[in-house]
Scaffold this active site. Structure first.
Site, mmCIF file in Angstrom:
data_model
loop_
_atom_site.group_PDB
_atom_site.id
_atom_site.type_symbol
_atom_site.label_atom_id
_atom_site.label_comp_id
_atom_site.label_asym_id
_atom_site.label_seq_id
_atom_site.Cartn_x
_atom_site.Cartn_y
_atom_site.Cartn_z
ATOM 1 N N PRO A 1 0.794 -1.228 0.000
ATOM 2 C CA PRO A 1 0.000 0.000 0.000
ATOM 3 C C PRO A 1 0.829 1.282 0.000
ATOM 4 O O PRO A 1 1.867 1.362 0.646
ATOM 5 C CB PRO A 1 -0.808 -0.101 1.301
ATOM 6 C CG PRO A 1 -0.053 -1.042 2.158
ATOM 7 C CD PRO A 1 0.587 -2.032 1.214
ATOM 8 N N ARG B 1 5.126 11.019 -2.397
ATOM 9 C CA ARG B 1 4.774 10.655 -1.018
ATOM 10 C C ARG B 1 5.969 10.903 -0.089
ATOM 11 O O ARG B 1 6.998 10.229 -0.231
ATOM 12 C CB ARG B 1 4.403 9.173 -0.983
ATOM 13 C CG ARG B 1 4.173 8.642 0.402
ATOM 14 C CD ARG B 1 4.148 7.128 0.406
ATOM 15 N NE ARG B 1 3.889 6.656 1.748
ATOM 16 C CZ ARG B 1 4.083 5.413 2.171
ATOM 17 N NH1 ARG B 1 4.546 4.513 1.338
ATOM 18 N NH2 ARG B 1 3.834 5.086 3.409
ATOM 19 N N TYR C 1 11.043 8.917 1.661
ATOM 20 C CA TYR C 1 11.112 7.860 0.652
ATOM 21 C C TYR C 1 11.849 8.262 -0.624
ATOM 22 O O TYR C 1 12.013 7.447 -1.531
ATOM 23 C CB TYR C 1 9.695 7.386 0.314
ATOM 24 C CG TYR C 1 8.981 6.796 1.508
ATOM 25 C CD1 TYR C 1 9.439 5.642 2.124
ATOM 26 C CD2 TYR C 1 7.848 7.411 2.057
ATOM 27 C CE1 TYR C 1 8.808 5.096 3.227
ATOM 28 C CE2 TYR C 1 7.199 6.883 3.161
ATOM 29 C CZ TYR C 1 7.682 5.725 3.745
ATOM 30 O OH TYR C 1 7.061 5.189 4.847
ATOM 31 N N ASN D 1 8.068 -5.574 -0.646
ATOM 32 C CA ASN D 1 7.934 -4.373 0.185
ATOM 33 C C ASN D 1 6.457 -4.296 0.548
ATOM 34 O O ASN D 1 5.633 -3.820 -0.242
ATOM 35 C CB ASN D 1 8.378 -3.114 -0.550
ATOM 36 C CG ASN D 1 8.337 -1.893 0.380
ATOM 37 O OD1 ASN D 1 7.757 -1.956 1.466
ATOM 38 N ND2 ASN D 1 8.939 -0.792 -0.043
ATOM 39 N N ALA E 1 3.015 -0.721 5.013
ATOM 40 C CA ALA E 1 2.525 -0.747 6.394
ATOM 41 C C ALA E 1 2.028 -2.123 6.829
ATOM 42 O O ALA E 1 2.010 -2.422 8.030
ATOM 43 C CB ALA E 1 1.420 0.291 6.561
ATOM 44 N N HIS F 1 12.540 -2.596 2.389
ATOM 45 C CA HIS F 1 11.978 -1.272 2.698
ATOM 46 C C HIS F 1 12.915 -0.202 2.181
ATOM 47 O O HIS F 1 14.143 -0.344 2.297
ATOM 48 C CB HIS F 1 11.801 -1.087 4.210
ATOM 49 C CG HIS F 1 10.952 -2.146 4.823
ATOM 50 N ND1 HIS F 1 9.584 -2.147 4.715
ATOM 51 C CD2 HIS F 1 11.280 -3.272 5.498
ATOM 52 C CE1 HIS F 1 9.106 -3.224 5.311
ATOM 53 N NE2 HIS F 1 10.117 -3.926 5.792
ATOM 54 N N ARG G 1 12.986 4.498 12.727
ATOM 55 C CA ARG G 1 11.755 5.296 12.676
ATOM 56 C C ARG G 1 10.879 5.008 13.904
ATOM 57 O O ARG G 1 11.378 4.556 14.918
ATOM 58 C CB ARG G 1 11.031 5.008 11.354
ATOM 59 C CG ARG G 1 11.894 5.383 10.137
ATOM 60 C CD ARG G 1 11.167 5.173 8.838
ATOM 61 N NE ARG G 1 9.984 6.034 8.737
ATOM 62 C CZ ARG G 1 8.995 5.861 7.849
ATOM 63 N NH1 ARG G 1 9.069 4.868 6.979
ATOM 64 N NH2 ARG G 1 7.963 6.670 7.822
#
Ligand code: DQA
Length: 147
Positions: A10, A18, A23, A74, A77, A100, A107
């Site tokens: 997602p 984004r 990213y 990947n 979430a 990732h 994080r």
């Protein structure tokens, strides 16, 4: 011929716009092109997919059985929440690289937990888009070593 499924979860369709500070500016289309270039170099085939739905990702993992030699995943979430993806990986018995763009361990705490990690062959995170060709190389190297 060796073939890998490169499966993206997602919100990864929004890469490029984004949260670029997290990213990067590379789009998913750019990443797909990088993957095809690496696959060509190594003489293997890839299928590159993205889906925002957990069930569709489970279906894609099931469909990889008998078609692909391994999966680069990947899961976005869903990495941190999905027992269903963990079970799907266990069910198909294919080598899986958990991937990732960001270093999930640097994080928020909720990203430190991965349901994919216990069933993954290996993990690559924190190298941005460059992690994708790295994952292809790593999985290919491992399969070659196994003969
Ligand atoms: C991600 C990390 C996840 O925590 C996040 O939910 C994503 C992207 C990454 O590639 O860094 O969607 O998988």
């Amino acid at each position: 011929m060796i073939s890998f499924l490169i499966l993206n979860g997602p919100n990864l369709n929004l890469l490029g716009t984004r949260q670029p500070e997290v990213y990067g500016h590379t789009t998913l289309k750019d990443i797909e092109a990088m993957c095809h270039a690496k696959a060509k170099d190594l003489g293997l085939q890839i299928t590159f997919e993205q889906n925002n739905s957990e069930g569709a990702l489970v279906d894609a993992i099931h469909a990889a059985r008998g078609v692909h030699s391994g999966i680069i995943l990947n899961a976005g979430a869903y990495t941190h929440t999905s027992v269903a993806l963990m079970d799907a990986i266990s069910s198909v018995a294919l080598p899986v690289v958990e991937l990732h763009l960001s270093n999930i361990h640097a994080r928020e705490e909720f990203r430190h937990r991965s349901y994919i990690a216990p069933v993954a062959t290996g993990i690559i995170c924190g190298f941005g888009a460059a992690g994708y060709p790295l994952a292809i190389e790593a999985l290919n190297g491992q399969l070659a070593a196994q003969g």
